[in-house]
Write a protein that holds these residues in place. Structure first.
Motif, PDB file in Angstrom:
ATOM      1  N   ALA A 161      39.052  28.312  45.792  1.00 21.38           N
ATOM      2  CA  ALA A 161      39.833  29.548  46.410  1.00 21.38           C
ATOM      3  C   ALA A 161      40.842  29.815  45.478  1.00 21.38           C
ATOM      4  CB  ALA A 161      39.948  29.320  47.826  1.00 21.38           C
ATOM      5  N   GLU A 162      41.790  28.673  44.980  1.00 27.32           N
ATOM      6  CA  GLU A 162      42.883  28.807  44.356  1.00 27.32           C
ATOM      7  C   GLU A 162      42.526  29.387  43.071  1.00 27.32           C
ATOM      8  OE1 GLU A 162      45.446  25.494  46.218  1.00 27.32           O
ATOM      9  OE2 GLU A 162      44.602  25.165  44.533  1.00 27.32           O
ATOM     10  N   VAL A 163      41.394  29.381  42.465  1.00 25.54           N
ATOM     11  CA  VAL A 163      41.143  29.774  41.026  1.00 25.54           C
ATOM     12  C   VAL A 163      40.719  31.134  41.317  1.00 25.54           C
ATOM     13  CG1 VAL A 163      39.391  29.759  39.048  1.00 25.54           C
ATOM     14  CG2 VAL A 163      40.167  27.466  40.118  1.00 25.54           C
ATOM     15  N   ALA A 164      39.885  31.751  42.427  1.00 27.61           N
ATOM     16  CA  ALA A 164      39.683  33.148  42.799  1.00 27.61           C
ATOM     17  C   ALA A 164      40.791  33.859  42.932  1.00 27.61           C
ATOM     18  CB  ALA A 164      38.764  33.100  44.119  1.00 27.61           C
ATOM     19  N   ASP A 165      42.106  33.385  43.641  1.00 23.53           N
ATOM     20  CA  ASP A 165      42.978  34.094  43.775  1.00 23.53           C
ATOM     21  C   ASP A 165      43.667  34.344  42.455  1.00 23.53           C
ATOM     22  OD1 ASP A 165      42.852  33.881  46.479  1.00 23.53           O
ATOM     23  OD2 ASP A 165      44.222  32.174  46.624  1.00 23.53           O
ATOM     24  N   ARG A 166      43.629  33.627  41.575  1.00 24.82           N
ATOM     25  CA  ARG A 166      44.195  33.712  40.263  1.00 24.82           C
ATOM     26  C   ARG A 166      43.573  34.655  39.569  1.00 24.82           C
ATOM     27  NH1 ARG A 166      48.111  34.939  36.944  1.00 24.82           N
ATOM     28  NH2 ARG A 166      48.147  33.826  34.959  1.00 24.82           N
ATOM     29  N   LEU A 167      42.113  34.369  39.421  1.00 24.51           N
ATOM     30  CA  LEU A 167      41.296  35.496  38.839  1.00 24.51           C
ATOM     31  C   LEU A 167      41.356  37.050  39.367  1.00 24.51           C
ATOM     32  CD1 LEU A 167      39.397  34.895  36.209  1.00 24.51           C
ATOM     33  CD2 LEU A 167      37.378  34.968  37.992  1.00 24.51           C
ATOM     34  N   ALA A 168      41.499  37.066  40.621  1.00 25.82           N
ATOM     35  CA  ALA A 168      41.361  38.386  41.226  1.00 25.82           C
ATOM     36  C   ALA A 168      42.750  38.882  40.727  1.00 25.82           C
ATOM     37  CB  ALA A 168      41.383  38.500  42.737  1.00 25.82           C
ATOM     38  N   GLY A 169      43.773  38.263  40.812  1.00 22.10           N
ATOM     39  CA  GLY A 169      45.124  38.812  40.461  1.00 22.10           C
ATOM     40  C   GLY A 169      45.102  39.033  39.174  1.00 22.10           C
ATOM     41  N   LEU A 170      44.381  38.402  38.362  1.00 21.28           N
ATOM     42  CA  LEU A 170      44.226  38.887  36.890  1.00 21.28           C
ATOM     43  C   LEU A 170      43.467  40.207  36.738  1.00 21.28           C
ATOM     44  CD1 LEU A 170      43.824  35.329  35.065  1.00 21.28           C
ATOM     45  CD2 LEU A 170      45.960  36.806  34.852  1.00 21.28           C
ATOM     46  N   ALA A 171      42.338  40.204  37.181  1.00 16.32           N
ATOM     47  CA  ALA A 171      41.515  41.290  37.244  1.00 16.32           C
ATOM     48  C   ALA A 171      42.261  42.835  37.743  1.00 16.32           C
ATOM     49  CB  ALA A 171      40.399  41.073  38.255  1.00 16.32           C
ATOM     50  N   VAL A 172      42.986  42.726  38.581  1.00 22.13           N
ATOM     51  CA  VAL A 172      43.920  43.871  38.917  1.00 22.13           C
ATOM     52  C   VAL A 172      44.920  44.260  38.238  1.00 22.13           C
ATOM     53  CG1 VAL A 172      43.218  43.710  41.358  1.00 22.13           C
ATOM     54  CG2 VAL A 172      45.421  42.667  40.580  1.00 22.13           C
ATOM     55  N   GLY A 173      45.334  43.196  36.989  1.00 29.77           N
ATOM     56  CA  GLY A 173      46.509  43.428  36.460  1.00 29.77           C
ATOM     57  C   GLY A 173      45.899  44.379  34.976  1.00 29.77           C
ATOM     58  N   ALA A 174      46.768  44.237  33.997  1.00 30.52           N
ATOM     59  CA  ALA A 174      46.422  44.673  32.616  1.00 30.52           C
ATOM     60  C   ALA A 174      45.711  43.503  31.726  1.00 30.52           C
ATOM     61  CB  ALA A 174      47.349  45.297  31.945  1.00 30.52           C
ATOM     62  N   PRO A 175      45.084  43.805  30.710  1.00 30.33           N
ATOM     63  CA  PRO A 175      44.487  42.741  29.798  1.00 30.33           C
ATOM     64  C   PRO A 175      45.662  41.855  29.395  1.00 30.33           C
ATOM     65  CG  PRO A 175      43.301  44.959  29.500  1.00 30.33           C
ATOM     66  CD  PRO A 175      44.506  45.325  30.601  1.00 30.33           C
ATOM     67  N   ALA A 176      45.505  40.644  29.666  1.00 27.67           N
ATOM     68  CA  ALA A 176      46.634  39.585  29.307  1.00 27.67           C
ATOM     69  C   ALA A 176      46.175  38.521  28.158  1.00 27.67           C
ATOM     70  CB  ALA A 176      47.019  38.824  30.530  1.00 27.67           C
ATOM     71  N   GLY A 177      44.928  38.929  27.617  1.00 30.73           N
ATOM     72  CA  GLY A 177      44.393  37.720  26.539  1.00 30.73           C
ATOM     73  C   GLY A 177      44.315  36.342  27.297  1.00 30.73           C
TER      74      GLY A 177
END
Length: 254
Positions: A161-177
């Motif tokens: 669930a903690e990884v899901a939180d991080r991944l979802a947060g990255l998905a709604v942001g700009a591409p970050a490499g």
């Protein structure tokens, strides 16, 4: 409102990522081999994949299998995403794919390269092993009366669930490499994880540690799959076990 496509969106991680994105008010399409209306085998691609990607802004690629085919699936996904004009491709990988010469890890690393060279905006996150995967391994190892463990081996399990939180947060942001890894809160010996699992499930097993041979074992023993400097997870293995098995001798057998 952003439209997301989550591949493997009914799996352990993908299901939670889809939930997080929906909670944020986004439209989420879940793509798996069997879930309609977006039932697609990524290894085959085709028109159904193009339909699933039509109008999608961001793809979160969680679909994977250790049985092979990840590279072919990613090749098809990248090509279709480019045709659809997808702006952002987010991929979940594993800590150590560039250090541990395991076939599945090599495949994950190859997919990372495909994502990086896709021509799309991209983000790659690596995580250590999920708690539930560690339990699957321990269940198999402790099935016999004597649990034979690899000597000098450690792991760093993390809450999915903690990884899901991080991944979802990255998905709604700009591409970050390539972003910083996500690791569990503790680096643990495999023996300590096994004993915690046995206690939580009320089992009694003799535990024997056996040194193994080969490049893959040496890489694991050297900690190639660990991220001690990125121990950002908060939920411990014991906390996970307590919730799943009820804690100790009265807990469920698992």
């Amino acid at each position: 409102m952003t439209t997301f496509l989550v591949t493997g969106g009914t799996g352990t991680l993908g299901r939670l990522v889809a939930e997080r994105l929906r909670e944020g008010g986004h439209e989420v399409r879940v793509l798996t081999r069997r879930s309609r209306p977006y039932a697609v085998d990524l290894r085959e691609g085709g028109g159904a994949l193009d339909t699933a990607l039509d109008g999608v802004d961001t793809v979160v690629h969680c679909a994977t299998t250790p049985r092979g085919g990840d590279e072919r699936a990613a090749t098809n996904l990248v090509a279709a995403a480019r045709r659809a004009g997808v702006a952002h491709l987010v991929y979940i990988s594993i800590v150590g794919v560039d250090r541990v010469p395991l076939g599945y890890y090599r495949s994950k690393l190859a997919v990372e390269r495909l994502v990086e060279q896709s021509g799309l905006g991209w983000t790659v996150l690596r995580a250590t092993q999920f708690h539930d995967l560690v339990v699957q391994v321990l269940r198999a190892l402790t099935r016999p009366p004597v649990a034979v463990l690899p000597a000098h081996a450690e792991d760093q399990p993390v809450e999915v669930a903690e990884v899901a939180d991080r991944l979802a947060g990255l998905a709604v942001g700009a591409p970050a490499g390539r972003v910083a890894d996500v690791g569990g809160p503790e680096v643990r010996t495999f023996e300590s994880l096994t004993r915690a699992y046995l206690e939580a499930t009320g089992r009694r097993r003799r535990v024997v540690r056996v040194p193994l041979a080969g490049k893959t074992y040496r890489a694991f023993r050297a900690g190639g799959h660990l991220a001690p400097g990125r121990a950002v997870g908060t939920r411990t293995f014991e906390e996970y076990l307590a919730e799943r098995f009820g804690g100790g001798q009265g807990g469920r057998r698992g």
